[in-house]
Design a protein around this motif. Sequence first.
Motif, mmCIF file in Angstrom:
data_model
loop_
_atom_site.group_PDB
_atom_site.id
_atom_site.type_symbol
_atom_site.label_atom_id
_atom_site.label_comp_id
_atom_site.label_asym_id
_atom_site.label_seq_id
_atom_site.Cartn_x
_atom_site.Cartn_y
_atom_site.Cartn_z
ATOM 1 N N ALA A 163 72.738 -50.971 25.220
ATOM 2 C CA ALA A 163 71.723 -51.929 24.805
ATOM 3 C C ALA A 163 72.006 -53.326 25.354
ATOM 4 O O ALA A 163 73.156 -53.701 25.586
ATOM 5 C CB ALA A 163 71.646 -51.985 23.278
ATOM 6 N N SER A 164 70.955 -54.079 25.561
ATOM 7 C CA SER A 164 71.052 -55.505 25.866
ATOM 8 C C SER A 164 69.856 -56.185 25.223
ATOM 9 O O SER A 164 68.890 -55.534 24.842
ATOM 10 C CB SER A 164 71.076 -55.762 27.380
ATOM 11 N N PHE A 165 69.944 -57.496 25.079
ATOM 12 C CA PHE A 165 68.835 -58.239 24.486
ATOM 13 C C PHE A 165 68.517 -59.459 25.336
ATOM 14 O O PHE A 165 69.329 -59.898 26.149
ATOM 15 C CB PHE A 165 69.153 -58.654 23.042
ATOM 16 N N LEU A 166 67.324 -59.995 25.142
ATOM 17 C CA LEU A 166 66.908 -61.213 25.834
ATOM 18 C C LEU A 166 67.158 -62.416 24.930
ATOM 19 O O LEU A 166 66.756 -62.428 23.764
ATOM 20 C CB LEU A 166 65.432 -61.149 26.199
ATOM 21 N N TYR A 167 67.832 -63.403 25.484
ATOM 22 C CA TYR A 167 68.104 -64.689 24.819
ATOM 23 C C TYR A 167 67.221 -65.697 25.537
ATOM 24 O O TYR A 167 67.362 -65.895 26.750
ATOM 25 C CB TYR A 167 69.592 -64.966 24.985
ATOM 26 N N ALA A 168 66.269 -66.292 24.830
ATOM 27 C CA ALA A 168 65.287 -67.178 25.462
ATOM 28 C C ALA A 168 65.215 -68.471 24.659
ATOM 29 O O ALA A 168 64.520 -68.550 23.644
ATOM 30 C CB ALA A 168 63.918 -66.509 25.513
ATOM 31 N N LEU A 178 66.264 -67.984 30.154
ATOM 32 C CA LEU A 178 66.016 -66.591 29.792
ATOM 33 C C LEU A 178 67.222 -65.789 30.282
ATOM 34 O O LEU A 178 67.472 -65.713 31.488
ATOM 35 C CB LEU A 178 64.733 -66.073 30.451
ATOM 36 N N GLU A 179 67.938 -65.184 29.348
ATOM 37 C CA GLU A 179 69.219 -64.578 29.679
ATOM 38 C C GLU A 179 69.291 -63.180 29.101
ATOM 39 O O GLU A 179 69.186 -63.004 27.884
ATOM 40 C CB GLU A 179 70.344 -65.451 29.118
ATOM 41 N N GLU A 180 69.441 -62.180 29.953
ATOM 42 C CA GLU A 180 69.659 -60.811 29.488
ATOM 43 C C GLU A 180 71.141 -60.674 29.155
ATOM 44 O O GLU A 180 72.004 -60.970 29.993
ATOM 45 C CB GLU A 180 69.256 -59.811 30.568
ATOM 46 N N LEU A 189 78.106 -54.092 30.312
ATOM 47 C CA LEU A 189 77.177 -54.032 31.437
ATOM 48 C C LEU A 189 77.528 -55.121 32.442
ATOM 49 O O LEU A 189 77.915 -56.232 32.068
ATOM 50 C CB LEU A 189 75.741 -54.223 30.943
ATOM 51 N N THR A 190 77.383 -54.835 33.716
ATOM 52 C CA THR A 190 77.688 -55.832 34.738
ATOM 53 C C THR A 190 76.596 -56.888 34.804
ATOM 54 O O THR A 190 75.454 -56.662 34.368
ATOM 55 C CB THR A 190 77.816 -55.180 36.120
ATOM 56 N N VAL A 191 76.942 -58.025 35.363
ATOM 57 C CA VAL A 191 75.955 -59.090 35.540
ATOM 58 C C VAL A 191 74.814 -58.609 36.432
ATOM 59 O O VAL A 191 73.636 -58.912 36.187
ATOM 60 C CB VAL A 191 76.624 -60.351 36.124
ATOM 61 N N ALA A 192 75.134 -57.835 37.464
ATOM 62 C CA ALA A 192 74.091 -57.321 38.356
ATOM 63 C C ALA A 192 73.131 -56.397 37.608
ATOM 64 O O ALA A 192 71.900 -56.467 37.806
ATOM 65 C CB ALA A 192 74.738 -56.580 39.527
ATOM 66 N N ALA A 193 73.647 -55.527 36.748
ATOM 67 C CA ALA A 193 72.782 -54.633 35.975
ATOM 68 C C ALA A 193 71.900 -55.428 35.024
ATOM 69 O O ALA A 193 70.716 -55.113 34.832
ATOM 70 C CB ALA A 193 73.635 -53.624 35.206
ATOM 71 N N LEU A 194 72.461 -56.464 34.425
ATOM 72 C CA LEU A 194 71.677 -57.297 33.505
ATOM 73 C C LEU A 194 70.606 -58.084 34.256
ATOM 74 O O LEU A 194 69.496 -58.269 33.744
ATOM 75 C CB LEU A 194 72.612 -58.239 32.744
ATOM 76 N N GLU A 195 70.917 -58.556 35.457
ATOM 77 C CA GLU A 195 69.902 -59.262 36.236
ATOM 78 C C GLU A 195 68.725 -58.330 36.550
ATOM 79 O O GLU A 195 67.565 -58.740 36.457
ATOM 80 C CB GLU A 195 70.496 -59.806 37.531
ATOM 81 N N ALA A 196 69.024 -57.080 36.894
ATOM 82 C CA ALA A 196 67.947 -56.128 37.180
ATOM 83 C C ALA A 196 67.081 -55.905 35.947
ATOM 84 O O ALA A 196 65.844 -55.865 36.035
ATOM 85 C CB ALA A 196 68.544 -54.808 37.665
ATOM 86 N N ARG A 197 67.712 -55.777 34.779
ATOM 87 C CA ARG A 197 66.934 -55.613 33.543
ATOM 88 C C ARG A 197 66.092 -56.847 33.258
ATOM 89 O O ARG A 197 64.923 -56.748 32.846
ATOM 90 C CB ARG A 197 67.873 -55.358 32.363
ATOM 91 N N LEU A 198 66.692 -58.013 33.458
ATOM 92 C CA LEU A 198 65.975 -59.257 33.183
ATOM 93 C C LEU A 198 64.734 -59.365 34.052
ATOM 94 O O LEU A 198 63.636 -59.691 33.568
ATOM 95 C CB LEU A 198 66.908 -60.445 33.413
ATOM 96 N N ARG A 199 64.880 -59.104 35.349
ATOM 97 C CA ARG A 199 63.732 -59.243 36.253
ATOM 98 C C ARG A 199 62.654 -58.209 35.954
ATOM 99 O O ARG A 199 61.455 -58.512 36.038
ATOM 100 C CB ARG A 199 64.220 -59.166 37.700
ATOM 101 N N ALA A 200 63.055 -56.998 35.550
ATOM 102 C CA ALA A 200 62.069 -55.994 35.160
ATOM 103 C C ALA A 200 61.330 -56.417 33.891
ATOM 104 O O ALA A 200 60.100 -56.272 33.778
ATOM 105 C CB ALA A 200 62.755 -54.645 34.951
ATOM 106 N N ARG A 201 62.066 -56.965 32.950
ATOM 107 C CA ARG A 201 61.458 -57.412 31.696
ATOM 108 C C ARG A 201 60.447 -58.534 31.949
ATOM 109 O O ARG A 201 59.326 -58.522 31.431
ATOM 110 C CB ARG A 201 62.563 -57.898 30.747
ATOM 111 N N LEU A 202 60.856 -59.511 32.759
ATOM 112 C CA LEU A 202 59.979 -60.653 32.997
ATOM 113 C C LEU A 202 58.782 -60.280 33.859
ATOM 114 O O LEU A 202 57.668 -60.787 33.655
ATOM 115 C CB LEU A 202 60.776 -61.790 33.642
ATOM 116 N N ALA A 203 58.976 -59.396 34.832
ATOM 117 C CA ALA A 203 57.853 -58.958 35.659
ATOM 118 C C ALA A 203 56.792 -58.265 34.809
ATOM 119 O O ALA A 203 55.590 -58.465 34.995
ATOM 120 C CB ALA A 203 58.354 -58.024 36.761
ATOM 121 N N ALA A 204 57.243 -57.455 33.837
ATOM 122 C CA ALA A 204 56.299 -56.755 32.964
ATOM 123 C C ALA A 204 55.529 -57.728 32.080
ATOM 124 O O ALA A 204 54.406 -57.422 31.638
ATOM 125 C CB ALA A 204 57.054 -55.746 32.102
#
Length: 359
Positions: A163-168, A178-180, A189-204
């Motif tokens: 799990a991860s969460f968004l801190y905004a 905006l921080e995953e 989770l690695t920073v790279a994996a979190l960046e991918a989740r963050l960009r997917a979340r924001l794109a949606a």
Amino acid sequence: MRATPDLVVLGLGPAGRAVAHRAAAAGLTVRAFDPAPDARWRRTFGLWADELPPWLPAGVVAAVSSPQVIARTRFDLRREYAVLDVDRLQDALSLDGVDVRADRAGRDGHGGAFVVDARGPAPSGTPDVPRQTAAGVLVPVGAHDELWMDWRVAPGVPDGAPASFLYAVRVSEDALLLEETCLAGAPALTVAALEARLRARLAARGVAAGELHERVDFPLLSPGPRRGDGWCGVGVRGTTLHPATGYSVAAALAFADDAVAALRAGRNPVSRGDVAAHRLREAGLRALLSMSPDEQRDFFDVFFGLPDRRVRAFLSARTPTTTNAAAMAAAFVAAPWGLRRRLARAVTPPASPRPARRR
């Protein structure tokens, strides 16, 4: 400055610098060691506005917001959250009157001076130390809701994935961070994996985001004792970093004044009660690490539904053992049975092996 100071501070990050600053301002003779004492801080520091010490100038607060939490349910925290201007904070913690030495030093060899160890995490020798990681971008205010924790699953994350969460949160008059975030993982989770989740979340959500602004990766625990004769730790080496949340700046700033008062009274600034309370918070970290992603979301839905005093008690790294235990007990009672069993197993220390009987 005399040969043996009253206080030696090892490390001039926020925790060590605050202690050195407040001790020197109170008239103690202070010597501080850091291999790069003039290095500027780059991380974002946030804390509850009601935990700001009164001696900090108002200008250190860059922005204040009233964020919400989304677990299974949306919660209004009814509490203002402040993000600090890191440059102004560092400048406010001036080292005037401190004998600063651009060098490394250990706890030994400082005569009769009391030593505060603020050198950051000690080498653990193991790769599975729990860590908090995050990847963040800046967007304009108004581009996204202000949320202290948003546990909704990012698009594309498979069932059962960590799990991860968004801190905004607002970090200035015109910008949100905006921080995953991986709250705690072993491994995290690695920073790279979190960046991918963050960009997917924001794109949606139709939120445009630029290049990565912040990378976070730090241990939530450090091996070794927290205090001893003539010394104590602070930050991750002490009891002011909350192992179940990662938050520490408010506790570190408050510790600075407590340390001055304790040293004047001839006491160790870290009491045995502080160590006991920290161990209880470590149990909270073990419970968190033991949960599945769905159980984590269930837990935070229960936790943020508790009375406000219970939520505040557990989120603080300065809460006494009894108050902290009451908050944890309230969460246990409010949790569904399956989650209760998980919590009970996680916080119960393993039984010591029984000695073999002689025959």
